[in-house]
Design an enzyme around this catalytic site. Structure first.
Site, PDB file in Angstrom:
ATOM      1  N   ASN A  12     -13.708  -6.532   1.937  1.00  0.00           N
ATOM      2  CA  ASN A  12     -12.563  -6.750   2.813  1.00  0.00           C
ATOM      3  C   ASN A  12     -12.838  -6.287   4.253  1.00  0.00           C
ATOM      4  OD1 ASN A  12     -10.060  -7.480   3.684  1.00  0.00           O
ATOM      5  ND2 ASN A  12      -8.915  -6.081   2.366  1.00  0.00           N
ATOM      6  N   HIS A  52       1.470  -2.591  -8.670  1.00  0.00           N
ATOM      7  CA  HIS A  52       1.781  -1.847  -7.448  1.00  0.00           C
ATOM      8  C   HIS A  52       3.245  -2.008  -7.082  1.00  0.00           C
ATOM      9  CE1 HIS A  52      -2.294  -1.402  -5.209  1.00  0.00           C
ATOM     10  NE2 HIS A  52      -2.440  -1.184  -6.475  1.00  0.00           N
ATOM     11  N   ARG A  92       1.825   1.885 -10.211  1.00  0.00           N
ATOM     12  CA  ARG A  92       1.485   2.701  -9.041  1.00  0.00           C
ATOM     13  C   ARG A  92       2.662   2.654  -8.096  1.00  0.00           C
ATOM     14  NH1 ARG A  92      -2.960   1.580  -4.298  1.00  0.00           N
ATOM     15  NH2 ARG A  92      -1.109   0.689  -3.291  1.00  0.00           N
ATOM     16  N   TYR A 146      -0.097   3.194   4.645  1.00  0.00           N
ATOM     17  CA  TYR A 146      -0.839   2.437   3.648  1.00  0.00           C
ATOM     18  C   TYR A 146       0.052   2.126   2.446  1.00  0.00           C
ATOM     19  CZ  TYR A 146      -3.161   1.409  -0.530  1.00  0.00           C
ATOM     20  OH  TYR A 146      -3.473   0.802  -1.687  1.00  0.00           O
ATOM     21  N   ASP A 159      -1.584   6.485  -4.873  1.00  0.00           N
ATOM     22  CA  ASP A 159      -2.818   6.374  -4.103  1.00  0.00           C
ATOM     23  C   ASP A 159      -2.678   7.155  -2.794  1.00  0.00           C
ATOM     24  OD1 ASP A 159      -4.952   3.501  -3.320  1.00  0.00           O
ATOM     25  OD2 ASP A 159      -5.184   5.656  -2.924  1.00  0.00           O
ATOM     26  N   HIS A 207      -5.138   7.636  -0.771  1.00  0.00           N
ATOM     27  CA  HIS A 207      -5.933   6.780   0.130  1.00  0.00           C
ATOM     28  C   HIS A 207      -6.736   7.574   1.162  1.00  0.00           C
ATOM     29  CE1 HIS A 207      -6.692   2.789   2.042  1.00  0.00           C
ATOM     30  NE2 HIS A 207      -6.478   2.406   0.806  1.00  0.00           N
ATOM     31  N   GLU A 239      -4.929   9.218  -6.559  1.00  0.00           N
ATOM     32  CA  GLU A 239      -6.143   8.461  -6.269  1.00  0.00           C
ATOM     33  C   GLU A 239      -6.654   8.753  -4.858  1.00  0.00           C
ATOM     34  OE1 GLU A 239      -5.525   4.314  -6.883  1.00  0.00           O
ATOM     35  OE2 GLU A 239      -6.997   3.774  -5.354  1.00  0.00           O
ATOM     36  N   GLU A 250     -13.179   3.586  -5.548  1.00  0.00           N
ATOM     37  CA  GLU A 250     -13.153   2.152  -5.194  1.00  0.00           C
ATOM     38  C   GLU A 250     -14.087   1.835  -4.031  1.00  0.00           C
ATOM     39  OE1 GLU A 250      -8.901   1.917  -4.335  1.00  0.00           O
ATOM     40  OE2 GLU A 250      -9.435   1.344  -2.298  1.00  0.00           O
ATOM     41  N   ARG A 272     -13.242   4.818 -10.319  1.00  0.00           N
ATOM     42  CA  ARG A 272     -12.626   3.560  -9.941  1.00  0.00           C
ATOM     43  C   ARG A 272     -13.607   2.532  -9.390  1.00  0.00           C
ATOM     44  NH1 ARG A 272      -8.076   1.883  -9.224  1.00  0.00           N
ATOM     45  NH2 ARG A 272      -8.140   1.451  -6.988  1.00  0.00           N
ATOM     46  N   HIS A 274     -10.936  -0.505  -9.627  1.00  0.00           N
ATOM     47  CA  HIS A 274     -10.216  -1.138  -8.528  1.00  0.00           C
ATOM     48  C   HIS A 274      -9.962  -2.599  -8.880  1.00  0.00           C
ATOM     49  CE1 HIS A 274     -10.455  -2.035  -3.892  1.00  0.00           C
ATOM     50  NE2 HIS A 274      -9.230  -1.788  -4.251  1.00  0.00           N
ATOM     51  N   ASP A 305      -7.782  -8.121  -2.696  1.00  0.00           N
ATOM     52  CA  ASP A 305      -8.972  -8.518  -1.936  1.00  0.00           C
ATOM     53  C   ASP A 305     -10.239  -8.534  -2.779  1.00  0.00           C
ATOM     54  OD1 ASP A 305      -7.924  -5.636  -1.064  1.00  0.00           O
ATOM     55  OD2 ASP A 305     -10.102  -5.501  -1.165  1.00  0.00           O
ATOM     56  N   GLU A 342      -6.717  -1.731 -12.559  1.00  0.00           N
ATOM     57  CA  GLU A 342      -5.750  -2.134 -11.532  1.00  0.00           C
ATOM     58  C   GLU A 342      -5.625  -3.650 -11.554  1.00  0.00           C
ATOM     59  OE1 GLU A 342      -6.850  -1.004  -7.598  1.00  0.00           O
ATOM     60  OE2 GLU A 342      -4.982  -1.671  -6.715  1.00  0.00           O
ATOM     61  N   TRP A 346      -7.760   5.861   7.114  1.00  0.00           N
ATOM     62  CA  TRP A 346      -6.687   4.933   6.713  1.00  0.00           C
ATOM     63  C   TRP A 346      -6.624   4.860   5.211  1.00  0.00           C
ATOM     64  CZ3 TRP A 346      -7.152   0.156   4.045  1.00  0.00           C
ATOM     65  CH2 TRP A 346      -5.917  -0.485   3.893  1.00  0.00           C
TER      66      TRP A 346
HETATM   67  C1  CS2 Z   1      -6.153   0.293  -2.553  1.00  0.00           C
HETATM   68  C2  CS2 Z   1      -6.578  -1.006  -1.949  1.00  0.00           C
HETATM   69  O1  CS2 Z   1      -5.790  -0.971  -4.498  1.00  0.00           O
HETATM   70  C3  CS2 Z   1      -6.041   0.160  -4.049  1.00  0.00           C
HETATM   71  O2  CS2 Z   1      -6.191   1.172  -4.733  1.00  0.00           O
HETATM   72  O3  CS2 Z   1      -6.923   1.393  -2.211  1.00  0.00           O
HETATM   73  O4  CS2 Z   1      -5.419  -1.702  -1.630  1.00  0.00           O
HETATM   74  C4  CS2 Z   1      -7.445  -0.904  -0.702  1.00  0.00           C
HETATM   75  O5  CS2 Z   1      -6.698  -0.362   0.346  1.00  0.00           O
HETATM   76  C5  CS2 Z   1      -7.933  -2.294  -0.353  1.00  0.00           C
HETATM   77  O6  CS2 Z   1      -8.638  -2.808  -1.455  1.00  0.00           O
HETATM   78  C6  CS2 Z   1      -8.825  -2.259   0.870  1.00  0.00           C
HETATM   79  O7  CS2 Z   1      -9.273  -3.562   1.144  1.00  0.00           O
HETATM   80 MG    MG Z   2      -6.966   2.810  -3.740  1.00  0.00          MG
END
Ligand code: CS2
Ligand code: MG
Length: 402
Positions: free
Chosen positions: A37, A122, A147, A159, A210, A212, A236, A262, A283, A312, A316, A339, A402
């Site tokens: 991504n 999600h 989640r 996020y 998450d 993040h 996460e 991830e 992950r 993950h 994307d 996920e 981020w």
């Molecule tokens: C996230 C993702 O799914 C997740 O756990 O961390 O949405 C992540 O931000 C994206 O895959 C980034 O492209």
């Molecule tokens: Mg994540």
């Protein structure tokens, strides 16, 4: 059976995807996801310029030798671009091997260890009041795990809060959009979210969150401890994971389980995290961690240390990656959770697949190979569209994670 052709297909049905299609001299072909991504064209160029020329004429049945050739032969080892390219080749060759054998790939990985792959969705919204019906929607859809992400009071964006109910695309502009972050407001807010969620849904629904990558270890320790009353399945990416030993500090303070990985692309990114039992779920995923062959090695290492998988599966990552992931998920002994962020109708049309969702489980295709394809004609109708992931700044302007 020789590799006769290998095509890199870039398409954008609502979001960018990169797919490698390897065609053998007998006409059997396989597909592999190469989507990274925000860096899709880097992987496409790596494949087109540095991998595809070396593939032509190779024996398609020699998956491990090809993996070693591309990994050791690169000289410049590891990294998300290189390992996503290797992943695409590996996945496509496993697809071919399954088709030639007339078996779904999970049968080549030792057969089923479970009847279905438990997935999580999600639920997200700006406010706690608005996220509760989103959680209920996933429960109504049959999900056994959800989640939960919300906005942070006082912050314009953060996020994990999507414009869409079922899928989430954070790469929302040609150049990075800027989010603003406040750790203090976040740490005050999240326990209140889960107190409300538990009040509404009771003690048994599997809940995840998450973080993040946005905290320091001691901040993550505080968050984990504050969430212990709500019995989350995991938090996460509590901190950026370059400093693997940093997770010792989190472990000293909280029993809230931790999921990480991830953004990992080789076993070396998580070797210490796993062998010191600093995490509970790994992950890593097929498309970014070197494909089925390497991800299986990561899961086997994890199995020695009571660590389970939690791959993950964001929007994307293409349906090709999801299809491949499910064959590993259903076969490995230490599966944890998968996920499952849905794809749009346009994406699903470009990538017809046999996996399906039923009663909270995803089920891999029973077709030979991975059970996923790419409609090249349809893919050609969706040209690449520049899209970058956001960046994050503290309120004083400091660049943050981020
Ligand atoms: C996230 C993702 O799914 C997740 O756990 O961390 O949405 C992540 O931000 C994206 O895959 C980034 O492209
Ligand atoms: Mg994540």
């Amino acid at each position: 059976m020789k590799i006769a052709d290998a095509r890199v297909i870039v398409t954008c049905p609502d979001r960018n995807f990169v797919t490698l299609k390897i065609v053998t001299s007998s006409g059997v072909y396989g597909v592999g996801d190469a989507t990274l991504n925000g860096r899709e064209l880097a992987v496409a160029a790596y494949l087109q310029e540095h991998v595809v020329p070396a593939l032509i004429g190779r024996d398609a049945s020699r998956i491990e030798d090809t993996w070693q050739y591309l990994y050791r032969g690169a000289y410049w080892r590891r990294g998300p671009v290189t390992m996503s390219a290797i992943a695409a080749v590996d996945t496509a060759l496993w697809d071919i091997k399954g088709k030639v054998a007339g078996l779904p790939v999970y049968q080549l990985l030792g057969g089923r260890s479970r009847d279905g792959v438990t997935v999580y969705g999600h639920a997200n919204a700006d406010t706690v009041d608005d996220v509760l019906p989103e959680i209920a929607n996933y429960v109504d859809l049959g999900y056994r795990a959800v989640r939960v992400q919300t906005g942070i009071p006082g912050l314009a964006s953060t996020y994990g809060v999507s414009k869409d109910r079922l899928f989430y695309e954070p790469a929302d502009a040609a150049l990075p959009t800027e989010n603003t972050w406040s750790t203090a407001q976040y740490l005050d807010h999240v326990p209140e979210v889960f107190a409300r969620v538990r009040d509404e849904f009771g003690p048994t629904l599997k809940l995840l969150h998450d973080v993040h990558h946005r905290l320091t270890p001691i901040e993550a320790a505080r968050l984990g401890r504050s969430l212990e009353p709500y019995n989350l399945t995991w938090i996460e990416d509590p901190v950026p994971a370059e400093l693997q030993e940093g997770f010792r500090l989190i472990r000293q303070h909280t029993t809230t389980p931790i999921a990480v990985g991830e953004v990992f692309n080789t076993i070396w990114d998580c070797q210490q995290l796993i062998s010191e039992q600093l995490i509970d779920y790994i992950r890593a995923t097929v498309v970014h961690a070197g494909g089925i062959s390497h991800l299986r090695r990561i899961f086997d290492l994890a199995n020695l240390y009571h660590v389970r998988s939690g791959s993950h599966g964001a929007t994307d990552l293409s349906p090709v990656c999801m299809a491949a992931a499910l064959h590993l998920d259903v076969a490995i002994p230490n599966f944890g959770l998968q996920e499952y962020m849905r794809h749009t109708e346009a994406t699903d049309a470009v990538f017809p697949h046999g996996y399906h969702f039923a009663d909270g489980y995803l089920h891999p295709s029973e077709e030979p190979g991975l059970g996923v394809d790419i409609d090249e004609g349809l893919a050609a109708q969706y040209p690449y569209r520049p899209a970058a992931l956001p960046v994050n700044r503290l309120e004083d302007g400091t660049l943050h994670n981020w």
